[in-house]
Enzyme design. Structure first.
Site, mmCIF file in Angstrom:
data_model
loop_
_atom_site.group_PDB
_atom_site.id
_atom_site.type_symbol
_atom_site.label_atom_id
_atom_site.label_comp_id
_atom_site.label_asym_id
_atom_site.label_seq_id
_atom_site.Cartn_x
_atom_site.Cartn_y
_atom_site.Cartn_z
ATOM 1 N N ASP A 13 0.824 -1.219 0.000
ATOM 2 C CA ASP A 13 0.000 0.000 0.000
ATOM 3 C C ASP A 13 0.855 1.265 0.000
ATOM 4 O OD1 ASP A 13 -2.242 -1.733 0.365
ATOM 5 O OD2 ASP A 13 -1.807 -1.760 2.504
ATOM 6 N N LYS A 16 2.171 2.228 -5.014
ATOM 7 C CA LYS A 16 2.909 1.737 -6.182
ATOM 8 C C LYS A 16 2.158 2.049 -7.473
ATOM 9 C CE LYS A 16 2.975 -2.422 -4.472
ATOM 10 N NZ LYS A 16 2.576 -2.189 -3.078
ATOM 11 N N GLY A 40 -3.920 -4.593 -4.712
ATOM 12 C CA GLY A 40 -4.934 -3.601 -5.055
ATOM 13 C C GLY A 40 -4.228 -2.322 -5.405
ATOM 14 N N HIS A 41 -4.129 -2.034 -6.678
ATOM 15 C CA HIS A 41 -3.447 -0.816 -7.090
ATOM 16 C C HIS A 41 -4.475 0.234 -7.424
ATOM 17 C CE1 HIS A 41 0.228 -2.908 -7.007
ATOM 18 N NE2 HIS A 41 -0.102 -3.727 -7.973
ATOM 19 N N GLN A 225 2.057 -6.123 -3.173
ATOM 20 C CA GLN A 225 2.356 -6.164 -1.734
ATOM 21 C C GLN A 225 3.669 -5.397 -1.466
ATOM 22 O OE1 GLN A 225 1.690 -9.701 -3.036
ATOM 23 N NE2 GLN A 225 -0.416 -9.052 -2.947
HETATM 24 P P1 GDP Z 1 -0.450 0.367 -3.824
HETATM 25 O O1 GDP Z 1 -1.075 -0.954 -3.600
HETATM 26 O O2 GDP Z 1 0.984 0.385 -3.359
HETATM 27 O O3 GDP Z 1 -0.627 0.908 -5.203
HETATM 28 O O4 GDP Z 1 -1.153 1.371 -2.842
HETATM 29 P P2 GDP Z 1 -2.696 1.679 -2.738
HETATM 30 O O5 GDP Z 1 -3.243 1.879 -4.075
HETATM 31 O O6 GDP Z 1 -3.372 0.692 -1.878
HETATM 32 O O7 GDP Z 1 -2.658 2.991 -1.892
HETATM 33 C C1 GDP Z 1 -2.361 4.123 -2.429
HETATM 34 C C2 GDP Z 1 -3.466 5.089 -2.089
HETATM 35 O O8 GDP Z 1 -2.891 6.307 -1.840
HETATM 36 C C3 GDP Z 1 -4.428 5.309 -3.233
HETATM 37 O O9 GDP Z 1 -5.699 5.651 -2.744
HETATM 38 C C4 GDP Z 1 -3.800 6.484 -3.974
HETATM 39 O O10 GDP Z 1 -4.706 7.241 -4.729
HETATM 40 C C5 GDP Z 1 -3.269 7.256 -2.823
HETATM 41 N N1 GDP Z 1 -2.075 8.022 -3.099
HETATM 42 C C6 GDP Z 1 -1.010 7.675 -3.883
HETATM 43 N N2 GDP Z 1 -0.067 8.624 -3.814
HETATM 44 C C7 GDP Z 1 -0.554 9.580 -2.964
HETATM 45 C C8 GDP Z 1 -0.022 10.815 -2.458
HETATM 46 O O11 GDP Z 1 1.086 11.227 -2.762
HETATM 47 N N3 GDP Z 1 -0.807 11.506 -1.571
HETATM 48 C C9 GDP Z 1 -2.037 11.074 -1.174
HETATM 49 N N4 GDP Z 1 -2.727 11.814 -0.301
HETATM 50 N N5 GDP Z 1 -2.557 9.933 -1.635
HETATM 51 C C10 GDP Z 1 -1.822 9.193 -2.508
#
Ligand code: GDP
Length: 428
Positions: A13, A16, A40-41, A225
């Protein structure tokens, strides 16, 4: 552009999806190499949120080849649902744009049933899986009783595989857990039908990736992950059932290590973790709630609230070594705006910075306090535009982890990004 692996440096999370999306403009293929729909991206495009669980993030980019590698475990129903959801947004992936390895293993309904039944039976000792059948599917793969995508395209092979395995599965489900048995004929016919729908996309993924490279195109390997959920290097047993480190990109896709030039580590500007397991820099009390609310820290797959903690440099430093990280993308920096002081866990008491404890359960963080900043930074597009203390925070993190920070994300939107290095240069 070189071939790049993108990897989470914490417990997943990290954001990515957004970084992969930023790089996808420059590559010809995006590859998932491990995990399944437990990932979950979240992508935000034109203010609209889209969560992909199984399809590579390149699915939004016409012409990009999306590869589901042999290391992935595929739930065919979920994959078809995601393809359908994209069609609903006007994006239909052609058979040139989606390639599924015939060697990827299939998540069967009995894997889902066992995942749920076992977690329920463990009660308070549950692992905290997403109950998507991922672990039981990998178990069968390693025990050599799995069903691959290729088996779904071959009625005789599927019949033989199911015949050999289903009675064992049913015994465990019914006799051990009191669940309901699966019928072989019904499973066989429904999974052959799913196989027929996937068949146009099933091709030797290694050959596709070889050709991409031969014509000078580049490949992005999209990790799911995070490093500390890795089955070998993570905080066992609260880990996922695959290798999540960069090294897994080769085994899970069939591309050799000498073909990969860059490993980008994604690090959130603080730390989060979903579910149980050790978490040295965890924050207790109202500040944790503040970060959880501001950062919208709810699991993209399960909706579970994420536990929040300060940035743990010892963790990310170790991740940099495990993965051979060449550049860091720091995400969600905006979430920390408005705090008076921001502690950073620089290391653990009594542990040399070149070492990492065998178990984190006794690790005591050694904190440093950095002065916070006020005001909204989401509109900043250069390092110079950031408040001084914010730059100091980034510099200190960079120093502690020993890898250059070349992308800084200051908001969920694609545009809310500061690009500091050549790999992330717009159009570069
Ligand atoms: P992933 O699995 O690593 O892609 O992470 P997730 O998608 O679960 O979590 C990322 C969340 O943070 C999503 O809701 C994105 O829209 C949000 N997000 C990503 N970068 C940023 C940021 O720089 N600032 C904020 N506030 N939200 C972000």
């Amino acid at each position: 552009m070189p071939n790049v692996i993108v990897i989470g440096t914490q417990w997943g999370d990290e954001g990515k999806g957004k970084v992969v999306d930023a790089l996808t403009h420059h590559v010809e293929a995006v590859v998932r190499f491990q995990g399944g729909n437990n990932a979950g991206h979240t992508l935000v495009v034109n203010g609209e949120k889209l969560v992909l669980h199984l399809l590579p993030s390149g699915a939004l980019h016409p012409g990009c080849v999306c590869v589901i590698g042999n290391g992935v475990v595929v739930d065919p129903r979920i994959l078809l649902e995601e393809l359908g959801a994209l069609v609903g947004r006007g994006r239909t992936l052609s058979t040139e744009e989606l390639v599924i390895s015939p060697h990827a293993h299939v998540i069967m309904p009995y894997h889902l049933a066992l995942d749920r039944l076992r977690e329920a039976a463990l009660g308070e000792h549950r692992i905290g899986t997403t109950c998507r059948g991922i672990g039981p599917c990998y178990e069968d793969k390693v025990a050599r009783r799995g069903i691959t995508v290729a088996h779904l395209l071959d009625p005789d092979a599927l019949t033989a595989r199911l015949g050999a395995v289903l009675h064992w599965k049913n015994r465990e489900i019914v006799e051990w857990y009191g669940g309901e048995a699966f019928d072989l004929d019904a499973l066989r016919s429904s999974y052959l039908a799913l196989g027929e729908r996937l068949a146009p996309y099933v091709r030797d993924a290694t050959a596709v990736l070889y050709r991409v490279q031969r014509r000078g195109g580049s490949i992005l390997f999209e990790g799911a992950q995070g490093t500390f959920l890795d089955i070998d290097h993570g905080t066992y047993p609260h880990v996922t059932s695959s290798n999540t480190v960069a090294g897994a990109a080769c085994a899970g896709s069939g591309v050799g290590p000498t073909s990969i030039q860059e490993v980008v580590g994604i690090a959130k500007a603080y730390t989060t973790r979903v579910g149980s397991g050790v978490f040295p820099s965890e924050i207790e009390g109202p500040l944790a709630d503040t970060l959880q609310i501001r950062g919208a820290e709810l699991g993209a797959t399960t909706g579970r609230p994420r536990r929040c903690g300060w940035f743990d440099a010892a963790l990310v430093r170790h991740a940099a070594r495990l993965n051979g990280i060449t550049r860091i993308a720091l995400t969600k920096l905006d979430v920390l705006s408005g705090l008076e002081q921001i502690p950073i866990c620089a290391g653990y008491e009594g542990i040399d910075d070149d070492d990492f404890p065998t178990s984190l359960s006794d690790a005591v963080p050694r904190y440093e306090n950095i002065g916070g900043w006020s005001g909204d930074i989401t509109a900043c597009r250069t390092l110079d535009a950031l408040p001084g203390p914010c730059r100091a925070y980034i510099d200190r993190i960079q120093e502690l982890i020993g890898v250059p920070i070349e992308l800084i994300s200051v908001g969920p939107d694609r545009e809310a990004t500061i690009r500091a290095g050549d790999l992330f240069a717009p159009g570069g």
